[in-house]
Structures are given as C-alpha cells and as structure tokens.
Design a protein around this motif. Structure first.
Motif, short mmCIF file in Angstrom:
data_model
loop_
_atom_site.label_atom_id
_atom_site.label_comp_id
_atom_site.label_asym_id
_atom_site.label_seq_id
_atom_site.Cartn_x
_atom_site.Cartn_y
_atom_site.Cartn_z
N ASN A 1 0.86 -1.17 0.00
CA ASN A 1 0.00 0.00 0.00
C ASN A 1 0.90 1.22 0.00
O ASN A 1 1.40 1.63 1.06
CB ASN A 1 -0.93 -0.01 1.22
CG ASN A 1 -1.94 1.13 1.17
OD1 ASN A 1 -2.02 1.86 0.19
ND2 ASN A 1 -2.70 1.29 2.24
N GLY A 2 1.14 1.75 -1.17
CA GLY A 2 2.05 2.89 -1.29
C GLY A 2 3.46 2.47 -0.89
O GLY A 2 3.94 1.42 -1.29
N PRO A 3 4.10 3.26 -0.02
CA PRO A 3 5.46 2.92 0.39
C PRO A 3 5.52 1.78 1.42
O PRO A 3 6.57 1.24 1.69
CB PRO A 3 5.99 4.21 1.00
CG PRO A 3 4.77 4.91 1.50
CD PRO A 3 3.67 4.55 0.52
#
Length: 149
Positions: A51-53
């Motif tokens: 999830n994203g970074p």
C-alpha cells in the motif's frame, strides 16, 4: 513457539519471500526448475501486501487457539500439539474455504489450481522458513520473542 515476525520498515516488497516459498514447496527445490519445469507451480504460502510505500509479508500466525482448525469440516487443518504448527492436509481438504473465512489475519489462501487451502507451514521439514532465510533485507525474523530492537 517460534513464529515469523515482519519488520515492515525494511520490507521493499521485492516478493522474494514468495519466490523462495514456492521453491521450498516445489518438487525440485530449485528456483529455475520450480518455475520452468513443474507442471503446476505451487501456490506461495506467504503473500506480500503493498500500500504505497508500505509493504509487508503476510503468513499464518499459527494461533494458540486456531479458529481455522476448529472450523475445518474435514479435519484437514491440524495443530501439532508438540510444535504448535498449524498445517493443512491437502489430501483431506475439500476446498470449502471455511478456514479462510475464520482466519482473522487473511493468512490462508486458496490454491486455485488444486482447489485446496494453502498456508504457511513454517517450512517445518527444513528447520528455517525459506522466506526468512532468503529475505535480502532481513525484513522477516524467525524467533520466539518477536523482534528485538
């Protein structure tokens, strides 16, 4: 009991844990052969969530009071009373997925090719989980007491 713990701050989502999990559960036990020559590539028993970074691996927690074992209608899900490891006997599994529904962590996966439940068995036959052994950033730790700071 030893369990796998995740240090998400150093996980880069490379998915090598998935690759080595598949390799460890393959007939050949070799990365290239497992992916090139197996008629059915095994389903990884660990999955990387992203999830994203933020990324981290998700695998069975081998719960003390394992709801998947209680929910299993055929007795395919078993908890070893000596080691605490929860395993799935795929010969008994009928693919009803009640174990998946009861797992609060989402750690049991569907092996779509074989129509059975797939989950981490801690590579009990080798002594150290392949995902932990092959993580390039040491994002996975196999210990009894969690992650030491």
């Amino acid at each position: 009991m030893k369990k796998i713990y995740v240090k998400e701050e150093v996980c880069i989502g490379c998915k090598l844990c998935e690759v080595y999990c598949i390799t460890s559960h393959s007939k050949y036990k070799d990365v290239l052969k497992a992916f090139k020559f197996e008629s059915i590539t095994p389903t990884p028993k660990i999955v990387v969530e992203e999830n994203g970074p933020l990324s981290f691996s998700l695998q069975c927690r081998h719960c003390d009071d394992a709801p998947c074992v209680k929910a299993c209608i055929t007795g395919a899900m078993q908890k070893d009373p000596l080691t605490g490891i929860v395993t799935c006997n795929t010969d008994k599994c009928v693919g009803c997925w009640t174990c998946i529904l009861t797992c609060g962590f989402g750690a049991i996966l569907r092996d779509e090719k074989n129509k059975v439940a797939s989950k981490c068995d801690l590579c009990a036959d080798t002594g150290e989980p392949a995902c932990v052994k092959n993580c390039p950033n040491d994002a996975l730790v196999y210990s009894e007491g969690g992650i030491k700071a």
